[in-house]
Design a protein around this motif. Structure first.
Motif, PDB file in Angstrom:
ATOM      1  N   TYR A   1       0.838  -1.210   0.000  1.00 33.94           N
ATOM      2  CA  TYR A   1       0.000   0.000   0.000  1.00 33.94           C
ATOM      3  C   TYR A   1       0.873   1.260   0.000  1.00 33.94           C
ATOM      4  CZ  TYR A   1      -3.163   3.564   1.907  1.00 33.94           C
ATOM      5  OH  TYR A   1      -3.878   4.715   2.134  1.00 33.94           O
ATOM      6  N   LEU A   2       1.915   1.278   0.828  1.00 34.37           N
ATOM      7  CA  LEU A   2       2.774   2.454   0.926  1.00 34.37           C
ATOM      8  C   LEU A   2       3.623   2.658  -0.325  1.00 34.37           C
ATOM      9  CD1 LEU A   2       3.982   2.212   4.644  1.00 34.37           C
ATOM     10  CD2 LEU A   2       2.168   3.641   3.701  1.00 34.37           C
ATOM     11  N   GLN A   3       4.032   1.550  -0.932  1.00 32.17           N
ATOM     12  CA  GLN A   3       4.856   1.653  -2.145  1.00 32.17           C
ATOM     13  C   GLN A   3       4.150   2.413  -3.259  1.00 32.17           C
ATOM     14  OE1 GLN A   3       6.054  -2.341  -3.169  1.00 32.17           O
ATOM     15  NE2 GLN A   3       7.481  -2.495  -1.452  1.00 32.17           N
ATOM     16  N   LYS A   4       2.825   2.315  -3.308  1.00 28.09           N
ATOM     17  CA  LYS A   4       2.058   3.023  -4.336  1.00 28.09           C
ATOM     18  C   LYS A   4       2.202   4.543  -4.200  1.00 28.09           C
ATOM     19  CE  LYS A   4      -1.419  -0.640  -4.659  1.00 28.09           C
ATOM     20  NZ  LYS A   4      -2.841  -1.012  -4.408  1.00 28.09           N
ATOM     21  N   MET A   5       2.538   4.985  -2.984  1.00 29.94           N
ATOM     22  CA  MET A   5       2.734   6.417  -2.739  1.00 29.94           C
ATOM     23  C   MET A   5       4.215   6.788  -2.743  1.00 29.94           C
ATOM     24  SD  MET A   5      -0.046   7.043   0.294  1.00 29.94           S
ATOM     25  CE  MET A   5       0.596   5.717   1.310  1.00 29.94           C
ATOM     26  N   GLY A   6       5.062   5.813  -3.034  1.00 31.16           N
ATOM     27  CA  GLY A   6       6.499   6.068  -3.027  1.00 31.16           C
ATOM     28  C   GLY A   6       7.086   6.118  -1.645  1.00 31.16           C
ATOM     29  N   VAL A   7       6.392   5.490  -0.674  1.00 27.92           N
ATOM     30  CA  VAL A   7       6.840   5.482   0.722  1.00 27.92           C
ATOM     31  C   VAL A   7       7.389   4.105   1.066  1.00 27.92           C
ATOM     32  CG1 VAL A   7       6.107   5.727   3.126  1.00 27.92           C
ATOM     33  CG2 VAL A   7       5.160   7.246   1.371  1.00 27.92           C
ATOM     34  N   LEU A   8       8.515   4.079   1.758  1.00 22.16           N
ATOM     35  CA  LEU A   8       9.172   2.816   2.128  1.00 22.16           C
ATOM     36  C   LEU A   8       8.761   2.405   3.530  1.00 22.16           C
ATOM     37  CD1 LEU A   8      11.349   0.623   1.484  1.00 22.16           C
ATOM     38  CD2 LEU A   8      13.020   2.165   2.550  1.00 22.16           C
ATOM     39  N   LEU A   9       8.504   1.113   3.716  1.00 21.51           N
ATOM     40  CA  LEU A   9       8.206   0.565   5.041  1.00 21.51           C
ATOM     41  C   LEU A   9       9.404  -0.211   5.547  1.00 21.51           C
ATOM     42  CD1 LEU A   9       6.067  -0.037   7.312  1.00 21.51           C
ATOM     43  CD2 LEU A   9       5.603  -2.166   6.081  1.00 21.51           C
ATOM     44  N   VAL A  10       9.832   0.096   6.760  1.00 16.96           N
ATOM     45  CA  VAL A  10      10.920  -0.640   7.416  1.00 16.96           C
ATOM     46  C   VAL A  10      10.335  -1.365   8.608  1.00 16.96           C
ATOM     47  CG1 VAL A  10      13.062  -0.431   8.729  1.00 16.96           C
ATOM     48  CG2 VAL A  10      12.710   0.996   6.717  1.00 16.96           C
ATOM     49  N   ARG A  11      10.460  -2.683   8.637  1.00 19.10           N
ATOM     50  CA  ARG A  11       9.957  -3.487   9.752  1.00 19.10           C
ATOM     51  C   ARG A  11      10.818  -4.730   9.890  1.00 19.10           C
ATOM     52  NH1 ARG A  11       7.224  -7.998   8.578  1.00 19.10           N
ATOM     53  NH2 ARG A  11       6.747  -8.408   6.399  1.00 19.10           N
ATOM     54  N   PRO A  12      10.784  -5.375  11.046  1.00 21.71           N
ATOM     55  CA  PRO A  12      11.580  -6.600  11.216  1.00 21.71           C
ATOM     56  C   PRO A  12      11.119  -7.679  10.244  1.00 21.71           C
ATOM     57  CG  PRO A  12      10.821  -5.769  13.335  1.00 21.71           C
ATOM     58  CD  PRO A  12      10.092  -4.996  12.288  1.00 21.71           C
ATOM     59  N   ALA A  13      12.063  -8.412   9.704  1.00 22.76           N
ATOM     60  CA  ALA A  13      11.733  -9.496   8.782  1.00 22.76           C
ATOM     61  C   ALA A  13      11.045 -10.623   9.542  1.00 22.76           C
ATOM     62  CB  ALA A  13      13.000 -10.012   8.105  1.00 22.76           C
ATOM     63  N   SER A  14      10.038 -11.228   8.931  1.00 21.86           N
ATOM     64  CA  SER A  14       9.330 -12.350   9.547  1.00 21.86           C
ATOM     65  C   SER A  14      10.075 -13.647   9.291  1.00 21.86           C
ATOM     66  CB  SER A  14       7.912 -12.460   8.975  1.00 21.86           C
ATOM     67  OG  SER A  14       7.178 -11.297   9.258  1.00 21.86           O
ATOM     68  N   VAL A  15      10.002 -14.548  10.236  1.00 22.71           N
ATOM     69  CA  VAL A  15      10.633 -15.861  10.082  1.00 22.71           C
ATOM     70  C   VAL A  15       9.613 -16.808   9.475  1.00 22.71           C
ATOM     71  CG1 VAL A  15      11.785 -17.763  11.241  1.00 22.71           C
ATOM     72  CG2 VAL A  15      12.073 -15.431  12.101  1.00 22.71           C
TER      73      VAL A  15
ATOM     74  N   LEU B   1      16.559 -16.980   9.610  1.00 26.35           N
ATOM     75  CA  LEU B   1      17.103 -15.686   9.216  1.00 26.35           C
ATOM     76  C   LEU B   1      18.631 -15.719   9.248  1.00 26.35           C
ATOM     77  CD1 LEU B   1      14.819 -13.163  11.153  1.00 26.35           C
ATOM     78  CD2 LEU B   1      14.719 -13.754   8.732  1.00 26.35           C
ATOM     79  N   SER B   2      19.216 -14.982   8.323  1.00 18.43           N
ATOM     80  CA  SER B   2      20.676 -14.858   8.312  1.00 18.43           C
ATOM     81  C   SER B   2      21.113 -14.006   9.499  1.00 18.43           C
ATOM     82  CB  SER B   2      21.126 -14.190   7.011  1.00 18.43           C
ATOM     83  OG  SER B   2      20.643 -12.856   6.956  1.00 18.43           O
ATOM     84  N   LYS B   3      22.390 -14.036   9.802  1.00 17.84           N
ATOM     85  CA  LYS B   3      22.910 -13.238  10.913  1.00 17.84           C
ATOM     86  C   LYS B   3      22.683 -11.755  10.678  1.00 17.84           C
ATOM     87  CE  LYS B   3      26.501 -16.410  12.575  1.00 17.84           C
ATOM     88  NZ  LYS B   3      27.959 -16.600  12.833  1.00 17.84           N
ATOM     89  N   ALA B   4      22.832 -11.326   9.413  1.00 19.05           N
ATOM     90  CA  ALA B   4      22.644  -9.917   9.071  1.00 19.05           C
ATOM     91  C   ALA B   4      21.196  -9.485   9.313  1.00 19.05           C
ATOM     92  CB  ALA B   4      23.031  -9.667   7.616  1.00 19.05           C
TER      93      ALA B   4
ATOM     94  N   THR C   1      19.022 -10.985  11.313  1.00 21.63           N
ATOM     95  CA  THR C   1      18.757 -11.056  12.748  1.00 21.63           C
ATOM     96  C   THR C   1      19.249  -9.790  13.448  1.00 21.63           C
ATOM     97  OG1 THR C   1      18.958 -13.470  12.720  1.00 21.63           O
ATOM     98  CG2 THR C   1      19.173 -12.367  14.853  1.00 21.63           C
ATOM     99  N   LYS C   2      20.435  -9.330  13.035  1.00 17.27           N
ATOM    100  CA  LYS C   2      20.993  -8.103  13.605  1.00 17.27           C
ATOM    101  C   LYS C   2      20.117  -6.903  13.264  1.00 17.27           C
ATOM    102  CE  LYS C   2      25.213  -5.310  13.713  1.00 17.27           C
ATOM    103  NZ  LYS C   2      26.607  -5.151  13.201  1.00 17.27           N
ATOM    104  N   GLU C   3      19.657  -6.856  12.010  1.00 17.66           N
ATOM    105  CA  GLU C   3      18.800  -5.748  11.574  1.00 17.66           C
ATOM    106  C   GLU C   3      17.489  -5.748  12.350  1.00 17.66           C
ATOM    107  OE1 GLU C   3      16.384  -5.410   7.684  1.00 17.66           O
ATOM    108  OE2 GLU C   3      18.262  -4.335   7.262  1.00 17.66           O
ATOM    109  N   ASN C   4      16.919  -6.939  12.566  1.00 18.13           N
ATOM    110  CA  ASN C   4      15.682  -7.040  13.339  1.00 18.13           C
ATOM    111  C   ASN C   4      15.856  -6.453  14.738  1.00 18.13           C
ATOM    112  OD1 ASN C   4      14.413  -8.280  11.214  1.00 18.13           O
ATOM    113  ND2 ASN C   4      14.043 -10.218  12.251  1.00 18.13           N
ATOM    114  N   LYS C   5      16.978  -6.776  15.372  1.00 22.86           N
ATOM    115  CA  LYS C   5      17.240  -6.276  16.720  1.00 22.86           C
ATOM    116  C   LYS C   5      17.386  -4.758  16.720  1.00 22.86           C
ATOM    117  CE  LYS C   5      19.449 -10.465  18.542  1.00 22.86           C
ATOM    118  NZ  LYS C   5      20.705 -11.057  19.075  1.00 22.86           N
TER     119      LYS C   5
END
Length: 246
Positions: free
Chosen positions: A162-176, A182-185, A187-191
């Motif tokens: 939904y946000l991409q249609k407005m050119g807006v980026l969503l940042v959220r923890p990756a789901s397992v 998840l890779s170490k990278a 996992t670190k980003e999620n934290k």
């Protein structure tokens, strides 16, 4: 001034109207009418204290924790749920029942800047409504401009499309995913994201200091009609307090 004091004390401490009537020397039946009449007026005065997203100001006041990897984040979103008494109408009962809270709730989408100022509060939705649905059906998108970045938790899984249609980026923890790791990278980003989302959680924590907005306040149906205004007043009062980020 007495009407203002009564209304603000009710929101902050959630005293019964009987107690407030004794404290202020006002008839109990008149007191509830005063509250219901004055809360929308107070909210209209306080609403300008809900800030507008300004990328230049956000960049200038960005907390140090965001500056390395998440310096494009303009706001962080989450939902606030407030328990209410079981509605008498079957339809309202179904719409307000929250599977997550196992109670009847009213849910609000809240957005704050990285330094903890509330920039958006939605109207109330029944607790059954998903976080994603609130983002898509509320007027939250009016706060956003292309190239902005919104931070959220895992509950907003499908909002990115939904946000991409407005050119807006969503940042959220990756789901397992099942059978995946998840890779170490990642996992670190999620934290890192979880640690930065603490800002909106602190905002919600401050809102919970208003007794009418506590998780198990279990509000009377007669108060639900002004709950949007009550939440607006609480958000505005938080914005004029000391900053969350010292």
């Amino acid at each position: 001034m007495k009407k203002l004091a009564v209304s603000l004390k009710k929101i902050r401490l959630n005293n019964s109207f009987h107690e407030l009537a004794d404290d202020f020397g006002i008839d109990r039946t008149d007191l509830s009418k005063i509250f219901l009449k004055n809360v929308p007026i107070i909210a209209s005065v306080m609403r300008p204290f809900i800030v507008t997203l300004n990328e230049e100001i956000i960049e200038r006041t960005l907390p140090i924790a965001f500056r390395h990897r998440f310096n494009k984040v303009t706001c962080i979103i989450d939902c606030l749920e407030i328990e209410v008494q079981k509605p008498s109408k079957v339809l309202n009962e179904a719409l307000t029942y929250s599977e997550n809270k196992k109670a009847h709730t009213i849910k609000y989408l809240i957005s704050c800047t990285p330094d903890g100022l509330i920039n958006y509060i939605s109207s109330g939705y029944g607790g059954r409504t998903t976080d994603t649905s609130i983002v898509e059906t509320s007027d939250f998108s009016k706060c956003l401009l292309p190239n902005m970045t919104v931070m959220a938790d895992r509950g907003f899984k499908y909002v990115d499309v939904y946000l991409q249609k407005m050119g807006v980026l969503l940042v959220r923890p990756a789901s397992v995913e099942s059978a995946a790791k998840l890779s170490k990278a990642k996992t670190k980003e999620n934290k890192q994201i979880d640690s930065l989302r603490i800002h909106v959680e602190r905002v919600i924590g401050r809102l919970r200091e208003f007794n009418m907005l506590k998780p198990h306040a279990c509000l009377n149906p007669c108060l639900v009609e002004v709950l949007d205004d009550i939440v607006t007043i609480a958000c505005a009062l938080i914005n004029i307090q000391d900053s969350l980020d010292k």
